[in-house]
Design a protein around this motif. Sequence first.
Motif, PDB file in Angstrom:
ATOM      1  N   PRO A 150       0.803  -1.229   0.000  1.00  0.00           N
ATOM      2  CA  PRO A 150       0.000   0.000   0.000  1.00  0.00           C
ATOM      3  C   PRO A 150       0.837   1.281   0.000  1.00  0.00           C
ATOM      4  CG  PRO A 150      -0.952  -1.571   1.522  1.00  0.00           C
ATOM      5  CD  PRO A 150       0.348  -2.167   1.038  1.00  0.00           C
ATOM      6  N   ARG A 151       1.931   1.293   0.720  1.00  0.00           N
ATOM      7  CA  ARG A 151       2.823   2.470   0.754  1.00  0.00           C
ATOM      8  C   ARG A 151       3.367   2.755  -0.645  1.00  0.00           C
ATOM      9  NH1 ARG A 151       6.665  -0.153   3.569  1.00  0.00           N
ATOM     10  NH2 ARG A 151       7.428  -1.004   1.631  1.00  0.00           N
ATOM     11  N   ASP A 152       3.749   1.696  -1.364  1.00  0.00           N
ATOM     12  CA  ASP A 152       4.304   1.874  -2.707  1.00  0.00           C
ATOM     13  C   ASP A 152       3.222   2.243  -3.710  1.00  0.00           C
ATOM     14  OD1 ASP A 152       6.782   1.238  -1.629  1.00  0.00           O
ATOM     15  OD2 ASP A 152       6.585  -0.891  -2.115  1.00  0.00           O
ATOM     16  N   MET A 153       2.019   1.703  -3.535  1.00  0.00           N
ATOM     17  CA  MET A 153       0.901   2.070  -4.409  1.00  0.00           C
ATOM     18  C   MET A 153       0.649   3.578  -4.300  1.00  0.00           C
ATOM     19  SD  MET A 153      -1.416   0.915  -6.616  1.00  0.00           S
ATOM     20  CE  MET A 153      -1.906  -0.783  -6.341  1.00  0.00           C
ATOM     21  N   ARG A 154       0.653   4.101  -3.085  1.00  0.00           N
ATOM     22  CA  ARG A 154       0.447   5.547  -2.893  1.00  0.00           C
ATOM     23  C   ARG A 154       1.564   6.363  -3.545  1.00  0.00           C
ATOM     24  NH1 ARG A 154      -3.537   7.636   0.149  1.00  0.00           N
ATOM     25  NH2 ARG A 154      -4.631   6.285   1.585  1.00  0.00           N
ATOM     26  N   ARG A 155       2.766   5.839  -3.586  1.00  0.00           N
ATOM     27  CA  ARG A 155       3.885   6.551  -4.220  1.00  0.00           C
ATOM     28  C   ARG A 155       3.776   6.532  -5.740  1.00  0.00           C
ATOM     29  NH1 ARG A 155       9.617   5.163  -2.075  1.00  0.00           N
ATOM     30  NH2 ARG A 155      10.082   7.022  -3.303  1.00  0.00           N
ATOM     31  N   VAL A 156       3.233   5.457  -6.296  1.00  0.00           N
ATOM     32  CA  VAL A 156       3.135   5.298  -7.749  1.00  0.00           C
ATOM     33  C   VAL A 156       1.930   6.037  -8.330  1.00  0.00           C
ATOM     34  CG1 VAL A 156       2.663   3.552  -9.529  1.00  0.00           C
ATOM     35  CG2 VAL A 156       4.411   3.113  -7.795  1.00  0.00           C
ATOM     36  N   LEU A 157       0.804   6.028  -7.629  1.00  0.00           N
ATOM     37  CA  LEU A 157      -0.446   6.585  -8.152  1.00  0.00           C
ATOM     38  C   LEU A 157      -0.341   8.006  -8.730  1.00  0.00           C
ATOM     39  CD1 LEU A 157      -3.171   5.261  -5.698  1.00  0.00           C
ATOM     40  CD2 LEU A 157      -3.053   4.856  -8.166  1.00  0.00           C
ATOM     41  N   PRO A 158       0.384   8.940  -8.101  1.00  0.00           N
ATOM     42  CA  PRO A 158       0.421  10.289  -8.673  1.00  0.00           C
ATOM     43  C   PRO A 158       1.016  10.373 -10.076  1.00  0.00           C
ATOM     44  CG  PRO A 158       1.172  10.324  -6.407  1.00  0.00           C
ATOM     45  CD  PRO A 158       1.051   8.877  -6.806  1.00  0.00           C
ATOM     46  N   PHE A 159       1.737   9.347 -10.496  1.00  0.00           N
ATOM     47  CA  PHE A 159       2.375   9.356 -11.812  1.00  0.00           C
ATOM     48  C   PHE A 159       1.543   8.662 -12.884  1.00  0.00           C
ATOM     49  CE2 PHE A 159       5.754   9.694  -8.689  1.00  0.00           C
ATOM     50  CZ  PHE A 159       6.448  10.792  -9.172  1.00  0.00           C
ATOM     51  N   LEU A 160       0.390   8.131 -12.513  1.00  0.00           N
ATOM     52  CA  LEU A 160      -0.393   7.334 -13.445  1.00  0.00           C
ATOM     53  C   LEU A 160      -1.544   8.115 -14.055  1.00  0.00           C
ATOM     54  CD1 LEU A 160      -0.555   3.996 -11.440  1.00  0.00           C
ATOM     55  CD2 LEU A 160       1.178   4.794 -13.056  1.00  0.00           C
ATOM     56  N   ARG A 161      -1.866   7.769 -15.287  1.00  0.00           N
ATOM     57  CA  ARG A 161      -2.981   8.365 -16.017  1.00  0.00           C
ATOM     58  C   ARG A 161      -3.498   7.338 -17.009  1.00  0.00           C
ATOM     59  NH1 ARG A 161      -1.022   8.986 -20.886  1.00  0.00           N
ATOM     60  NH2 ARG A 161       1.134   9.499 -21.202  1.00  0.00           N
ATOM     61  N   ARG A 162      -4.711   7.539 -17.467  1.00  0.00           N
ATOM     62  CA  ARG A 162      -5.265   6.646 -18.491  1.00  0.00           C
ATOM     63  C   ARG A 162      -4.359   6.684 -19.720  1.00  0.00           C
ATOM     64  NH1 ARG A 162     -10.053   4.101 -20.030  1.00  0.00           N
ATOM     65  NH2 ARG A 162     -10.286   3.969 -22.289  1.00  0.00           N
ATOM     66  N   GLY A 163      -4.096   5.514 -20.255  1.00  0.00           N
ATOM     67  CA  GLY A 163      -3.227   5.423 -21.426  1.00  0.00           C
ATOM     68  C   GLY A 163      -1.783   5.160 -21.058  1.00  0.00           C
ATOM     69  N   GLY A 164      -1.437   5.366 -19.797  1.00  0.00           N
ATOM     70  CA  GLY A 164      -0.105   4.961 -19.347  1.00  0.00           C
ATOM     71  C   GLY A 164      -0.026   3.448 -19.448  1.00  0.00           C
ATOM     72  N   THR A 165       1.157   2.893 -19.334  1.00  0.00           N
ATOM     73  CA  THR A 165       1.296   1.456 -19.523  1.00  0.00           C
ATOM     74  C   THR A 165       2.093   0.797 -18.396  1.00  0.00           C
ATOM     75  OG1 THR A 165       3.296   1.743 -20.849  1.00  0.00           O
ATOM     76  CG2 THR A 165       1.200   1.609 -22.040  1.00  0.00           C
ATOM     77  N   ILE A 166       1.834  -0.473 -18.263  1.00  0.00           N
ATOM     78  CA  ILE A 166       2.636  -1.359 -17.421  1.00  0.00           C
ATOM     79  C   ILE A 166       3.174  -2.422 -18.376  1.00  0.00           C
ATOM     80  CG2 ILE A 166       2.635  -3.051 -15.573  1.00  0.00           C
ATOM     81  CD1 ILE A 166       0.467  -1.446 -14.219  1.00  0.00           C
ATOM     82  N   THR A 167       4.473  -2.497 -18.502  1.00  0.00           N
ATOM     83  CA  THR A 167       5.092  -3.481 -19.380  1.00  0.00           C
ATOM     84  C   THR A 167       5.712  -4.575 -18.533  1.00  0.00           C
ATOM     85  OG1 THR A 167       5.545  -1.817 -21.066  1.00  0.00           O
ATOM     86  CG2 THR A 167       6.810  -3.865 -21.201  1.00  0.00           C
ATOM     87  N   VAL A 168       5.237  -5.794 -18.717  1.00  0.00           N
ATOM     88  CA  VAL A 168       5.790  -6.957 -18.030  1.00  0.00           C
ATOM     89  C   VAL A 168       6.756  -7.616 -18.989  1.00  0.00           C
ATOM     90  CG1 VAL A 168       5.272  -9.173 -16.910  1.00  0.00           C
ATOM     91  CG2 VAL A 168       3.654  -7.254 -16.712  1.00  0.00           C
ATOM     92  N   VAL A 169       8.031  -7.714 -18.567  1.00  0.00           N
ATOM     93  CA  VAL A 169       9.073  -8.313 -19.427  1.00  0.00           C
ATOM     94  C   VAL A 169       9.589  -9.590 -18.812  1.00  0.00           C
ATOM     95  CG1 VAL A 169       9.753  -6.173 -20.521  1.00  0.00           C
ATOM     96  CG2 VAL A 169      10.871  -6.858 -18.414  1.00  0.00           C
TER      97      VAL A 169
END
Length: 181
Positions: A162-181
């Motif tokens: 949860p702490r890391d989710m709160r840190r990541v959320l401000p940088f996210l927007r619709r159309g952003g991506t998560i790439t799993v390699v």
Amino acid sequence: MIKTKTPQKMLSKLIVRAAPRIKSRALLQLGHLTFQAAIGRNGRTAFKREGDGKTPIATLPLLYGFHRGERMASLQTSLTMYRTQPKMLWCDAPDSPNYNRLVKAPFKPSHEEMQRQDGLYDVCLVLDWNITSRKRNRGSAIFMHMIRPGYEPTAGCVALHPRDMRRVLPFLRRGGTITVV
């Protein structure tokens, strides 16, 4: 629904790499920041199937998210977030016309509750895996959500503390991506 703007630069590109030694662990990278994550109990795959316990190797656009308002208030993100309700369910039954879709209770085919008691979906981001172009048995409910204690594996999702989710959320927007390699 809440939708808030943040003054921070929107990076919106997350990269998920396998962690060494444990196939159900990963490292999530956002710019120069790196976070521990849990992924599917059976690791990653380029050939995702329903129920295989694997995280798809792919670039997954962020669509929107859900949050448990009474548990996770004041989220900072430009991503559209909907407050979960007790009747919200996600269909994971490949034979249903509602496969890999949000549905409402009562609903008989196999499904997941979006307002979970265990806190996994206190913040739950919907990734575009098999949603805009659905195919039966290709996998459903691939989300980015909260971890279980000890970073236990997921059924195929990407999970953060949860702490890391709160840190990541401000940088996210619709159309952003998560790439799993």
